[in-house]
Design a protein around this motif. Structure first.
Motif, PDB file in Angstrom:
ATOM      1  N   VAL A 158       1.062  -1.032   0.366  1.00 23.79           N
ATOM      2  CA  VAL A 158       0.319  -0.344   0.147  1.00 23.79           C
ATOM      3  C   VAL A 158       1.380   1.530   0.032  1.00 23.79           C
ATOM      4  N   LYS A 159       0.679   2.207  -0.419  1.00 25.29           N
ATOM      5  CA  LYS A 159       1.342   2.703  -1.072  1.00 25.29           C
ATOM      6  C   LYS A 159       0.528   4.873   0.162  1.00 25.29           C
ATOM      7  N   GLU A 160       1.956   4.980   0.969  1.00 24.58           N
ATOM      8  CA  GLU A 160       1.216   6.070   1.902  1.00 24.58           C
ATOM      9  C   GLU A 160       2.117   6.633   1.552  1.00 24.58           C
ATOM     10  N   PRO A 161       1.564   8.459   2.435  1.00 25.86           N
ATOM     11  CA  PRO A 161       2.352   9.609   1.774  1.00 25.86           C
ATOM     12  C   PRO A 161       2.639  10.189   3.430  1.00 25.86           C
ATOM     13  N   ILE A 162       4.297  10.830   2.924  1.00 27.20           N
ATOM     14  CA  ILE A 162       5.039  10.821   3.652  1.00 27.20           C
ATOM     15  C   ILE A 162       5.786  11.908   3.714  1.00 27.20           C
ATOM     16  N   SER A 163       5.593  13.344   4.717  1.00 29.03           N
ATOM     17  CA  SER A 163       6.561  14.448   4.794  1.00 29.03           C
ATOM     18  C   SER A 163       7.227  15.044   5.538  1.00 29.03           C
ATOM     19  N   VAL A 164       8.004  15.583   5.104  1.00 24.11           N
ATOM     20  CA  VAL A 164       9.915  15.529   6.206  1.00 24.11           C
ATOM     21  C   VAL A 164      10.170  17.017   6.419  1.00 24.11           C
ATOM     22  N   GLN A 165      10.344  17.752   7.233  1.00 20.28           N
ATOM     23  CA  GLN A 165      10.844  19.350   7.080  1.00 20.28           C
ATOM     24  C   GLN A 165      11.608  18.946   7.681  1.00 20.28           C
ATOM     25  N   VAL A 166      12.268  20.217   6.352  1.00 22.55           N
ATOM     26  CA  VAL A 166      14.102  20.304   6.645  1.00 22.55           C
ATOM     27  C   VAL A 166      13.962  21.735   7.513  1.00 22.55           C
ATOM     28  N   SER A 167      14.397  22.099   8.108  1.00 22.92           N
ATOM     29  CA  SER A 167      14.433  23.558   9.265  1.00 22.92           C
ATOM     30  C   SER A 167      16.096  24.038   8.777  1.00 22.92           C
ATOM     31  N   ASN A 168      16.716  25.222   8.649  1.00 23.44           N
ATOM     32  CA  ASN A 168      18.051  26.048   9.285  1.00 23.44           C
ATOM     33  C   ASN A 168      17.747  26.796  10.719  1.00 23.44           C
ATOM     34  N   PRO A 169      18.121  26.194  11.525  1.00 23.77           N
ATOM     35  CA  PRO A 169      18.490  26.874  12.159  1.00 23.77           C
ATOM     36  C   PRO A 169      19.169  28.464  12.415  1.00 23.77           C
ATOM     37  N   ARG A 170      20.079  28.193  11.909  1.00 29.46           N
ATOM     38  CA  ARG A 170      21.450  29.000  12.060  1.00 29.46           C
ATOM     39  C   ARG A 170      21.490  29.923  11.558  1.00 29.46           C
ATOM     40  N   ASN A 171      22.521  30.782  11.344  1.00 31.81           N
ATOM     41  CA  ASN A 171      22.575  32.953  11.339  1.00 31.81           C
ATOM     42  C   ASN A 171      23.104  32.774   9.655  1.00 31.81           C
ATOM     43  N   ASN A 172      22.830  31.791   8.691  1.00 27.86           N
ATOM     44  CA  ASN A 172      23.656  31.852   7.644  1.00 27.86           C
ATOM     45  C   ASN A 172      23.095  30.452   7.089  1.00 27.86           C
ATOM     46  N   ASP A 173      23.071  31.272   5.570  1.00 23.85           N
ATOM     47  CA  ASP A 173      22.148  31.139   4.536  1.00 23.85           C
ATOM     48  C   ASP A 173      23.058  29.393   4.121  1.00 23.85           C
ATOM     49  N   VAL A 174      22.457  28.202   3.652  1.00 24.70           N
ATOM     50  CA  VAL A 174      23.186  26.966   3.154  1.00 24.70           C
ATOM     51  C   VAL A 174      22.797  27.088   1.902  1.00 24.70           C
ATOM     52  N   LYS A 175      23.183  25.937   0.888  1.00 26.75           N
ATOM     53  CA  LYS A 175      23.217  26.444  -0.503  1.00 26.75           C
ATOM     54  C   LYS A 175      23.540  24.474  -0.674  1.00 26.75           C
ATOM     55  N   ASN A 176      22.651  24.176  -1.601  1.00 24.33           N
ATOM     56  CA  ASN A 176      22.823  22.476  -2.092  1.00 24.33           C
ATOM     57  C   ASN A 176      22.300  21.850  -1.576  1.00 24.33           C
ATOM     58  N   VAL A 177      21.270  22.182  -1.081  1.00 21.59           N
ATOM     59  CA  VAL A 177      20.253  21.267  -0.170  1.00 21.59           C
ATOM     60  C   VAL A 177      19.762  19.910  -0.932  1.00 21.59           C
ATOM     61  N   ILE A 178      20.195  18.780  -0.394  1.00 19.47           N
ATOM     62  CA  ILE A 178      19.773  17.434  -1.677  1.00 19.47           C
ATOM     63  C   ILE A 178      18.441  16.591  -0.129  1.00 19.47           C
ATOM     64  N   PHE A 179      17.451  16.425  -0.520  1.00 15.58           N
ATOM     65  CA  PHE A 179      16.853  15.443   0.646  1.00 15.58           C
ATOM     66  C   PHE A 179      17.052  13.897  -0.354  1.00 15.58           C
ATOM     67  N   GLN A 180      17.532  12.854   0.273  1.00 21.16           N
ATOM     68  CA  GLN A 180      17.913  10.981  -0.109  1.00 21.16           C
ATOM     69  C   GLN A 180      17.270  10.491   0.064  1.00 21.16           C
ATOM     70  N   ALA A 181      16.078   9.276   0.103  1.00 22.64           N
ATOM     71  CA  ALA A 181      15.299   8.242   0.855  1.00 22.64           C
ATOM     72  C   ALA A 181      15.597   7.035   0.459  1.00 22.64           C
ATOM     73  N   THR A 182      16.687   6.324   1.415  1.00 24.00           N
ATOM     74  CA  THR A 182      16.184   5.081   1.112  1.00 24.00           C
ATOM     75  C   THR A 182      15.699   3.645   1.224  1.00 24.00           C
ATOM     76  N   GLY A 183      15.886   2.417   1.004  1.00 22.55           N
ATOM     77  CA  GLY A 183      16.129   1.837   2.336  1.00 22.55           C
ATOM     78  C   GLY A 183      14.652   0.900   1.173  1.00 22.55           C
ATOM     79  N   ASP A 184      15.463  -1.038   1.729  1.00 20.42           N
ATOM     80  CA  ASP A 184      15.902  -2.028   0.824  1.00 20.42           C
ATOM     81  C   ASP A 184      13.852  -2.888   1.292  1.00 20.42           C
ATOM     82  N   ASP A 185      13.491  -3.085  -0.025  1.00 13.80           N
ATOM     83  CA  ASP A 185      12.189  -3.688  -0.116  1.00 13.80           C
ATOM     84  C   ASP A 185      10.930  -2.632  -0.186  1.00 13.80           C
TER      85      ASP A 185
END
Length: 380
Positions: A153-180
């Motif tokens: 059964v296909k299910e949706p998932i939402s992940v929040q990525v936050s930047n609590p630092r005092n400067n900007d960051v770049k090239n942010v890439i999210f990746q999910a992996t898992g067997d089966d």
């Protein structure tokens, strides 16, 4: 006397020249200043490197300034590039940039290394510049996930990525992996993430078996690579809100070697069961007229009847009835219920019922009687 006179004369000529040089050097220093500077990244992690750029302006409208040395750093913020040791000219009212590579192994805090510069005319200038070190990483949290996971059964998932630092960051890439498990999409490019902001990443997971998802976020603090990660267990449990079609009131009849099975399907769940279909499974062989039976959509607490026909080898004592339906996301869900063929009621299909024959006889008798009655009346 002549020697004394010569010495006195030379001293008289030299002293005014030295005074002019000192005056020029002071004027140069007074008119040259750091008009701006940047540190990229603005806040370092321990072990990071950064690029420091100083913009030096010559405020004198009539006189150029010749720089013969410039450097930046101290024992806390280390200079990792070279210094400026060749003459650099800054024209009247012009601005020139001086770029340095720096790094630090210091812990979190604010440090004040010096930017210094000397001039060909003599004298020089320096200024202290704050450099911040902060080891606070990005934060990744599970914003939304289903209460339960089910095989296939296909299910949706939402992940929040936050930047609590005092400067900007770049090239942010999210990746999910898992067997089966099938993940869509398995990678999302976020790009820049400004200081104090967050973003949502949405993906779906279709697990084939219980597994663990590995969630990873890579990002750049300037040209320095950093990463954070977390895990999400995928365990199969019962979804309290899912549809739950249940077969009941099953009746099995055997007629000339063909089984005819009737029954009801009731949705005991809390969601719609779409496209509910009932058919027989191996070793049964579906036969006309009801190889499979489509009930359609069953709302919660709703029910529908079905009828399927099939044949089965003589040695078979039970066959599975297969019930399939689709959830609201279009996932096909299947359940199996075995039925006992030994409980089948044999129909007397080889011995015609007496009722139709009796009806025919009565019609013939009534017809003949009516004919005779009519004929007798005519004769009279």
């Amino acid at each position: 006397m002549v020697l004394l006179f010569l010495i006195t004369a030379i001293g008289f000529l030299v002293l005014p020249a030295s005074a002019d040089a000192i005056t020029d050097a002071v004027q140069v220093a007074n008119n040259v200043y750091v008009s701006n500077y940047t540190i990229d990244p603005a806040v370092l992690f321990t072990g990071d490197t950064a690029t420091a750029t100083f913009y030096v302006t010559n405020g004198n409208a009539n006189q150029s300034v010749m720089v013969n040395h410039a450097t930046f750093g101290d024992n806390d913020i280390l200079l990792t590039s070279g210094t400026y040791d060749t003459n650099v000219n800054i024209g009247p009212l012009q601005t020139r940039s001086f770029v340095f590579s720096i790094g630090t192994q210091r812990s979190a805090g604010t440090y004040y290394p010096s930017f210094s510069m000397s001039f060909v005319a003599g004298n020089g200038m320096y200024s202290r510049t704050p450099v911040k070190v902060d080891n606070t990483p990005l934060v990744m949290t599970i914003a939304n996930k289903p209460d339960a996971f089910t095989q296939g059964v296909k299910e949706p998932i939402s992940v929040q990525v936050s930047n609590p630092r005092n400067n900007d960051v770049k090239n942010v890439i999210f990746q999910a992996t898992g067997d089966d498990a099938t993940l869509m999409p398995s990678q999302t490019y976020i790009g820049y993430l400004a200081a104090g902001t967050s973003t949502l990443v949405n993906f779906t997971v279709t697990p084939d078996s219980p597994t663990t998802l590995f969630l990873n976020v890579d990002y750049g603090n300037g040209d320095n690579d950093h990463t954070i990660n977390t895990t999400l267990p995928i365990l199969f449990t019962t979804d309290k809100m899912q549809a739950d079609p249940v077969m009941s009131n099953i009746v099995i009849a055997l007629n000339n070697g063909t089984y005819d099975v009737t029954g009801d399907v009731t949705n005991a769940g809390l969601s719609n069961a779409n496209g509910v279909t009932v058919t027989s499974g191996s070793p049964a062989m579906p036969q006309d007229p009801q190889k499979n039976y489509v009930i359609g959509t069953l709302k919660p607490d709703d029910f529908g009847s079905f009828e399927v026909t099939f044949t089965s080898p003589d040695s078979t004592t039970s066959v599975p009835l297969q019930l399939t339906y689709k959830d609201n996301d279009g996932n096909i869900i299947t359940s199996i219920q075995n039925i006992d063929l030994t409980q089948a009621k044999t129909q007397t299909g080889s011995q015609p019922s007496m009722v139709p024959s009796l009806v025919i006889v009565i019609i013939i008798v009534l017809g003949a009687g009516g004919y005779l009655y009519t004929k007798k009346r005519k004769n009279q």
